[in-house]
Design a protein around this motif. Structure first.
Motif, short mmCIF file in Angstrom:
data_model
loop_
_atom_site.label_atom_id
_atom_site.label_comp_id
_atom_site.label_asym_id
_atom_site.label_seq_id
_atom_site.Cartn_x
_atom_site.Cartn_y
_atom_site.Cartn_z
N GLN A 111 -16.51 34.46 30.51
CA GLN A 111 -17.44 33.69 31.33
C GLN A 111 -18.77 33.49 30.61
OE1 GLN A 111 -16.98 32.32 34.30
NE2 GLN A 111 -15.37 33.42 35.38
N CYS A 112 -19.27 34.55 29.98
CA CYS A 112 -20.58 34.47 29.32
C CYS A 112 -20.54 33.59 28.08
CB CYS A 112 -21.04 35.87 28.92
SG CYS A 112 -21.35 36.98 30.30
N ASP A 113 -19.52 33.77 27.26
CA ASP A 113 -19.49 33.10 25.97
C ASP A 113 -18.96 31.67 26.06
OD1 ASP A 113 -20.39 35.47 24.93
OD2 ASP A 113 -18.44 36.12 24.19
N ARG A 114 -18.05 31.42 27.01
CA ARG A 114 -17.39 30.13 27.08
C ARG A 114 -17.70 29.38 28.37
NH1 ARG A 114 -11.29 31.92 25.74
NH2 ARG A 114 -10.92 29.69 25.86
N GLY A 115 -18.36 30.06 29.31
CA GLY A 115 -18.67 29.41 30.58
C GLY A 115 -17.50 29.32 31.52
N ALA A 116 -16.37 29.95 31.16
CA ALA A 116 -15.18 29.89 32.00
C ALA A 116 -14.22 30.99 31.57
CB ALA A 116 -14.50 28.54 31.89
N ASP A 117 -13.42 31.46 32.50
CA ASP A 117 -12.36 32.41 32.20
C ASP A 117 -11.04 31.65 32.32
OD1 ASP A 117 -10.52 34.40 31.99
OD2 ASP A 117 -11.06 35.43 33.84
N PRO A 118 -10.34 31.44 31.20
CA PRO A 118 -9.10 30.65 31.27
C PRO A 118 -8.07 31.19 32.25
CG PRO A 118 -9.80 30.89 28.99
CD PRO A 118 -10.70 31.78 29.81
N LEU A 119 -8.11 32.49 32.55
CA LEU A 119 -7.17 33.03 33.53
C LEU A 119 -7.32 32.37 34.90
CD1 LEU A 119 -7.13 36.88 32.87
CD2 LEU A 119 -5.33 35.23 32.35
N LEU A 120 -8.54 31.91 35.21
CA LEU A 120 -8.78 31.30 36.52
C LEU A 120 -8.08 29.96 36.70
CD1 LEU A 120 -12.52 32.11 37.30
CD2 LEU A 120 -10.47 33.23 38.15
N ARG A 121 -7.45 29.45 35.64
CA ARG A 121 -6.64 28.25 35.82
C ARG A 121 -5.60 28.44 36.92
NH1 ARG A 121 -3.92 27.43 30.47
NH2 ARG A 121 -4.70 29.51 30.00
N ILE A 122 -5.12 29.67 37.07
CA ILE A 122 -4.08 29.92 38.07
C ILE A 122 -4.61 29.68 39.48
CG2 ILE A 122 -4.56 32.39 38.33
CD1 ILE A 122 -1.12 30.62 38.36
N ALA A 123 -5.91 29.85 39.69
CA ALA A 123 -6.49 29.63 41.02
C ALA A 123 -6.41 28.18 41.44
CB ALA A 123 -7.95 30.10 41.04
N PHE A 124 -6.26 27.28 40.47
CA PHE A 124 -6.19 25.86 40.77
C PHE A 124 -4.77 25.32 40.76
CE2 PHE A 124 -10.50 26.57 39.24
CZ PHE A 124 -11.25 25.88 40.18
N ALA A 125 -3.78 26.22 40.70
CA ALA A 125 -2.38 25.77 40.67
C ALA A 125 -2.03 24.83 41.81
CB ALA A 125 -1.45 26.98 40.66
N PRO A 126 -2.51 25.07 43.06
CA PRO A 126 -2.17 24.14 44.14
C PRO A 126 -2.70 22.73 43.92
CG PRO A 126 -2.95 26.22 45.05
CD PRO A 126 -3.25 26.24 43.57
N LEU A 127 -3.69 22.58 43.04
CA LEU A 127 -4.27 21.27 42.78
C LEU A 127 -3.67 20.59 41.56
CD1 LEU A 127 -8.04 22.18 43.34
CD2 LEU A 127 -6.39 21.34 45.01
N HIS A 128 -2.71 21.25 40.92
CA HIS A 128 -2.14 20.72 39.69
C HIS A 128 -0.92 19.84 39.93
CE1 HIS A 128 -4.97 22.64 37.24
NE2 HIS A 128 -4.37 23.79 37.03
#
Length: 204
Positions: A111-128
Motif C-alpha cells: 500500500q505504501c510503496d505502490r498505492g495498492a495491495d494487489p491481493l485486494l483485486r479479489i474484493a472486486f471479483a463480483p465486478l469483474h
C-alpha cells in the motif's frame, strides 16, 4: 493526509516502476512487465470498467497505443492480470514461524510503496463480470490453497482462509476505508500488533 511511517523496504518500487513517470529506454519484456504491474495495482482499487487504458499507461509510464500494441485491447490485458501467482510468491516468501508478521508487512508496504495491495483485486471479483469466477479460482489456488499446503495439523484449509481473511481486512481498512490511526502508525508497530493474530491462525 497521514501516511504509514516506513523506510524503503524489499517491496519498494524501483525507479521506472509503476507510477514513477516516463521511463528511460526499456526493452519489450520490461515494458510488458510495467504495464501488467500497473494494471494489477489499479485492479486492486477499482473494477475493470472504471479503469481506462490511459490510466494504465500513465501508471506504467508508457503510451496507451503501446498497450494496444502489446496486448491488443483492454479485455485482453485484464485477462492477463487475473493470476495471483506473482503476488503469492512475495506474500508467502518467509519461514512459516515468521510468516504472519511477514504477510502483514507485505500488505502494508504494498500500500505504501505502490498505492495498492494487489491481493485486494479479489474484493472486486463480483465486478469483474465473466472474469470474476476466474479470479476467485486463481486466488484459491495461488493464495489460500498454497498457504494451506505449508501448514501442519488439522483444519489447514480453514486456518489458511482465516489468515488470509485477516490480511484482506487489514488491506481494506488501510487502503479503502483509509483508517486515519492505522495510516498514521508505523509499519513495524502494526506488524508487532497484528502479526501475532495472523500467525495464530497458522498454528495447529
Amino acid at each position: 493526509m497521514s501516511a504509514v511511517h516506513t523506510r524503503p523496504g524489499p517491496f519498494s518500487s524501483p525507479a521506472g516502476g509503476p507510477g514513477a513517470g516516463p521511463p528511460g529506454r526499456r526493452d519489450a519484456a520490461s515494458t510488458r512487465a510495467a504495464i501488467l504491474g500497473a494494471a494489477r495495482d489499479l485492479l486492486a482499487r477499482r473494477a475493470p470498467a472504471d479503469i481506462t487504458l490511459r490510466a494504465v499507461a500513465e501508471r506504467a509510464g508508457v503510451s496507451a497505443p503501446l498497450i494496444l500494441k502489446y496486448f491488443g485491447n483492454k479485455d485482453a490485458l485484464f485477462a492477463r492480470v487475473m493470476s495471483f501467482e506473482e503476488d503469492a510468491d512475495a506474500l508467502l516468501d518467509a519461514p512459516l514461524e515468521e510468516l504472519g508478521r511477514h504477510m502483514v508487512r507485505h500488505v502494508l508496504l504494498s500500500q505504501c510503496d505502490r498505492g495498492a495491495d494487489p491481493l485486494l483485486r479479489i474484493a472486486f471479483a463480483p465486478l469483474h463480470g465473466e472474469h470474476g469466477d476466474v479470479l476467485r479460482a486463481d486466488f484459491r489456488t495461488r493464495v489460500t490453497e498454497r498457504l494451506a499446503t505449508r501448514l501442519t495439523g488439522p483444519g489447514a484449509g480453514l486456518r489458511a482462509e482465516l489468515a488470509v481473511a485477516a490480511l484482506l481486512g487489514l488491506g481494506v481498512m488501510f487502503g479503502i476505508a483509509r483508517g486515519p490511526e492505522l495510516r498514521a502508525a508505523a509499519v513495524e508497530e502494526i506488524a508487532d500488533r497484528y502479526g501475532p493474530a495472523v500467525q495464530a491462525q497458522l498454528a495447529p
